[in-house]
Design a protein around this motif. Structure first.
Motif, PDB file in Angstrom:
ATOM      1  N   ILE A 107      15.116   3.929  -0.707  1.00  0.00           N
ATOM      2  CA  ILE A 107      13.925   3.327  -1.305  1.00  0.00           C
ATOM      3  C   ILE A 107      12.788   3.260  -0.293  1.00  0.00           C
ATOM      4  CG2 ILE A 107      12.972   1.235  -2.315  1.00  0.00           C
ATOM      5  CD1 ILE A 107      14.790   2.748  -4.199  1.00  0.00           C
ATOM      6  N   ALA A 108      13.080   2.794   0.923  1.00  0.00           N
ATOM      7  CA  ALA A 108      12.035   2.693   1.943  1.00  0.00           C
ATOM      8  C   ALA A 108      11.504   4.071   2.326  1.00  0.00           C
ATOM      9  CB  ALA A 108      12.583   1.970   3.170  1.00  0.00           C
ATOM     10  N   THR A 109      12.383   5.051   2.408  1.00  0.00           N
ATOM     11  CA  THR A 109      11.944   6.410   2.739  1.00  0.00           C
ATOM     12  C   THR A 109      11.087   6.990   1.620  1.00  0.00           C
ATOM     13  OG1 THR A 109      13.962   6.754   4.044  1.00  0.00           O
ATOM     14  CG2 THR A 109      12.719   8.710   3.410  1.00  0.00           C
ATOM     15  N   VAL A 114       5.779   9.049   0.011  1.00  0.00           N
ATOM     16  CA  VAL A 114       4.637   9.064  -0.908  1.00  0.00           C
ATOM     17  C   VAL A 114       3.350   8.690  -0.172  1.00  0.00           C
ATOM     18  CG1 VAL A 114       3.625   7.966  -2.930  1.00  0.00           C
ATOM     19  CG2 VAL A 114       6.034   8.619  -2.952  1.00  0.00           C
ATOM     20  N   LEU A 115       3.379   7.652   0.647  1.00  0.00           N
ATOM     21  CA  LEU A 115       2.178   7.239   1.367  1.00  0.00           C
ATOM     22  C   LEU A 115       1.773   8.272   2.420  1.00  0.00           C
ATOM     23  CD1 LEU A 115       2.809   3.400   1.794  1.00  0.00           C
ATOM     24  CD2 LEU A 115       1.367   4.568   0.130  1.00  0.00           C
ATOM     25  N   LEU A 116       2.755   8.914   3.054  1.00  0.00           N
ATOM     26  CA  LEU A 116       2.414   9.976   3.996  1.00  0.00           C
ATOM     27  C   LEU A 116       1.776  11.156   3.279  1.00  0.00           C
ATOM     28  CD1 LEU A 116       5.425  10.103   6.499  1.00  0.00           C
ATOM     29  CD2 LEU A 116       3.100   9.279   6.914  1.00  0.00           C
ATOM     30  N   GLY A 117       2.202  11.418   2.045  1.00  0.00           N
ATOM     31  CA  GLY A 117       1.559  12.469   1.264  1.00  0.00           C
ATOM     32  C   GLY A 117       0.086  12.169   1.034  1.00  0.00           C
ATOM     33  N   VAL A 118      -0.230  10.907   0.752  1.00  0.00           N
ATOM     34  CA  VAL A 118      -1.630  10.513   0.587  1.00  0.00           C
ATOM     35  C   VAL A 118      -2.385  10.681   1.901  1.00  0.00           C
ATOM     36  CG1 VAL A 118      -3.172   8.612  -0.008  1.00  0.00           C
ATOM     37  CG2 VAL A 118      -1.033   8.927  -1.272  1.00  0.00           C
ATOM     38  N   ALA A 119      -1.750  10.307   3.025  1.00  0.00           N
ATOM     39  CA  ALA A 119      -2.400  10.465   4.330  1.00  0.00           C
ATOM     40  C   ALA A 119      -2.675  11.935   4.634  1.00  0.00           C
ATOM     41  CB  ALA A 119      -1.518   9.845   5.413  1.00  0.00           C
ATOM     42  N   LEU A 120      -1.726  12.809   4.328  1.00  0.00           N
ATOM     43  CA  LEU A 120      -1.935  14.240   4.553  1.00  0.00           C
ATOM     44  C   LEU A 120      -3.042  14.782   3.667  1.00  0.00           C
ATOM     45  CD1 LEU A 120       1.753  15.486   4.921  1.00  0.00           C
ATOM     46  CD2 LEU A 120       0.003  15.367   6.706  1.00  0.00           C
ATOM     47  N   ALA A 221      -7.144   8.803   7.173  1.00  0.00           N
ATOM     48  CA  ALA A 221      -5.802   9.389   7.072  1.00  0.00           C
ATOM     49  C   ALA A 221      -4.845   8.717   8.047  1.00  0.00           C
ATOM     50  CB  ALA A 221      -5.879  10.891   7.348  1.00  0.00           C
ATOM     51  N   LEU A 222      -5.328   8.442   9.266  1.00  0.00           N
ATOM     52  CA  LEU A 222      -4.495   7.742  10.245  1.00  0.00           C
ATOM     53  C   LEU A 222      -4.145   6.342   9.759  1.00  0.00           C
ATOM     54  CD1 LEU A 222      -3.188   7.479  13.041  1.00  0.00           C
ATOM     55  CD2 LEU A 222      -5.433   6.785  13.932  1.00  0.00           C
ATOM     56  N   MET A 223      -5.128   5.657   9.160  1.00  0.00           N
ATOM     57  CA  MET A 223      -4.863   4.324   8.632  1.00  0.00           C
ATOM     58  C   MET A 223      -3.788   4.374   7.551  1.00  0.00           C
ATOM     59  SD  MET A 223      -7.484   1.673   6.724  1.00  0.00           S
ATOM     60  CE  MET A 223      -7.618   2.766   5.303  1.00  0.00           C
ATOM     61  N   MET A 224      -3.877   5.356   6.644  1.00  0.00           N
ATOM     62  CA  MET A 224      -2.870   5.472   5.597  1.00  0.00           C
ATOM     63  C   MET A 224      -1.504   5.793   6.184  1.00  0.00           C
ATOM     64  SD  MET A 224      -2.189   5.117   2.466  1.00  0.00           S
ATOM     65  CE  MET A 224      -3.853   4.892   1.869  1.00  0.00           C
ATOM     66  N   GLY A 225      -1.472   6.609   7.256  1.00  0.00           N
ATOM     67  CA  GLY A 225      -0.194   6.881   7.922  1.00  0.00           C
ATOM     68  C   GLY A 225       0.400   5.621   8.527  1.00  0.00           C
ATOM     69  N   CYS A 226      -0.458   4.791   9.120  1.00  0.00           N
ATOM     70  CA  CYS A 226       0.033   3.513   9.662  1.00  0.00           C
ATOM     71  C   CYS A 226       0.525   2.605   8.548  1.00  0.00           C
ATOM     72  CB  CYS A 226      -1.085   2.826  10.449  1.00  0.00           C
ATOM     73  SG  CYS A 226      -1.531   3.653  11.993  1.00  0.00           S
ATOM     74  N   PHE A 227      -0.190   2.606   7.414  1.00  0.00           N
ATOM     75  CA  PHE A 227       0.267   1.833   6.255  1.00  0.00           C
ATOM     76  C   PHE A 227       1.646   2.307   5.805  1.00  0.00           C
ATOM     77  CE2 PHE A 227      -4.101   0.395   4.418  1.00  0.00           C
ATOM     78  CZ  PHE A 227      -4.282  -0.382   5.554  1.00  0.00           C
ATOM     79  N   ALA A 228       1.857   3.635   5.832  1.00  0.00           N
ATOM     80  CA  ALA A 228       3.135   4.193   5.393  1.00  0.00           C
ATOM     81  C   ALA A 228       4.276   3.704   6.278  1.00  0.00           C
ATOM     82  CB  ALA A 228       3.063   5.718   5.398  1.00  0.00           C
TER      83      ALA A 228
END
Length: 371
Positions: A107-109, A114-120, A221-228
């Motif tokens: 679940i966590a992965t 999904v969030l890393l996909g948004v960051a990319l 994008a970096l912020m979204m990666g940190c959120f992920a």
């Protein structure tokens, strides 16, 4: 003798309650009640386990007469040891801890992917908008791949968890105080680390207010990666801490099984048929009441009906919301004049609205009509 009489005799002769037998077999107490009421029949693995517990053959247990064979001292001693093990220092005989760790990791992965996909997507769009505008659509590829991978992880984890719950409706609490302290410390570490990642992303984004649009896009994008990463840590730590609440797991499974059986009976039978099917003692045990009066049965029927309606209303509202969100997202993705790189926000807003609708339905549709 019937299987019902054999089981009742063996329990009585071994001084074993329904709860103790259910614990040894890994089933709910309601299951044992239904077996002894001849409303259902145990699966083969449960029959074989009962043969081992009571030291009888399968033929004798199912269609023989176990009262003709006196209970030996060895059989009583064996049952006593089993009861002591069931009530003494417990062990994880069902693989619950391993399953819950894998469930939490999936679940966590899924959330992380999904969030890393948004960051990319944001990173590729920022680069393409500055250097190669014709390749801006390439950002959709990692997003769709990430969404597909995340949904696959959610589905696999959900199906495996449902199957585990079906096979193991009752788990004996085997966690020690040391286990709980370690889990609490781990949760505290993951919570602090997750929040730190979130704030790091926010600070990185805030530091680029005066920078170029390209830098701002890459910072977003970096912020979204940190959120992920932060979401992964928080979700994983929370689920590992939640796995220790075995009482809640047992209560939820027992309530689901009991309510399913009760609804099937209450919805399809009138009160006279229901009373002829179950004894007052069995009805009190399944309903969790002191007296199985007609008024109590009708109240439970109304409560279960409202709970079913609440689930149907919530599911219907969420389905409508997500359909509208999907339409809005596709419009913002493909329709000229409405296109925006933030089209994915449609699904995020849809998810929030689903949560709000679930809370609203729970607040206005009460389980108990007397409330």
């Amino acid at each position: 003798m019937s299987f019902r009489n054999n089981l009742q005799y063996l329990r009585a002769s071994h001084s074993m309650t329904q709860e103790q037998l259910a614990m040894l077999l890994g089933v709910s107490r309601q299951s044992v009640t239904k077996w002894e009421a001849e409303k259902s029949y145990p699966e083969m693995d449960k029959l074989l386990k009962m043969c081992q517990i009571f030291d009888v053959s399968l033929d004798d247990l199912v269609q023989g007469d176990v009262t003709a064979t006196p209970v030996t001292a060895a059989a009583q001693a064996k049952a006593q040891v089993l009861r002591a093990n069931a009530g003494g220092p417990p062990q994880d005989v069902c693989g619950y801890d391993e399953h819950m760790r894998a469930f939490a990791a999936k679940i966590a992965t899924g959330v992380l992917v999904v969030l890393l996909g948004v960051a990319l997507l944001m990173a590729v769009e920022g680069w393409a908008e500055t250097y190669q505008p014709a390749l801006e659509a390439l950002g959709l590829i990692p997003l769709f791949v990430a969404i597909a991978a995340g949904v696959a992880l959610f589905l696999i984890a959900g199906l495996q968890h449902t199957e585990f719950q079906r096979n193991h409706p009752f788990i004996q609490d085997f966690y020690t105080s040391d286990d709980r302290q370690r889990a609490q410390r781990f949760f505290a570490v993951t919570l602090v680390a997750g929040i730190a990642f979130v704030f790091t992303g926010i600070v990185a984004m805030a530091c680029t207010d005066a920078a170029s649009e390209f830098v701002q896009m890459e910072a977003a994008a970096l912020m979204m990666g940190c959120f992920a990463v932060g979401a992964f840590l928080i979700v994983y730590g929370s689920m590992l801490l939640g796995r220790l609440n075995i009482a809640n797991y047992n209560q939820a499974r027992e309530q689901a099984l009991a309510e399913g059986e009760l609804w099937e009976g209450l919805a399809s039978m009138d009160l006279a048929t229901l009373r002829s099917t179950y004894t007052d003692e069995q009805l009190c045990a399944m309903l969790g009441v002191e007296q199985a009066t007609d008024e109590e049965l009708l109240r439970v029927r109304a409560r279960l009906e409202r709970r079913r309606r609440k689930g149907q209303i919530t599911g219907g509202l969420c389905a409508i919301i997500m359909i509208v969100a999907t339409i809005a997202g596709l419009v913002m993705l493909f329709v000229p004049g409405y296109q925006t790189p933030r089209f994915w926000m449609a699904w995020a807003i849809g998810g929030l609205l689903c949560a709000v609708s679930a809370i609203a339905v729970s607040s206005f549709v009460k389980d108990d009509p007397t409330v």
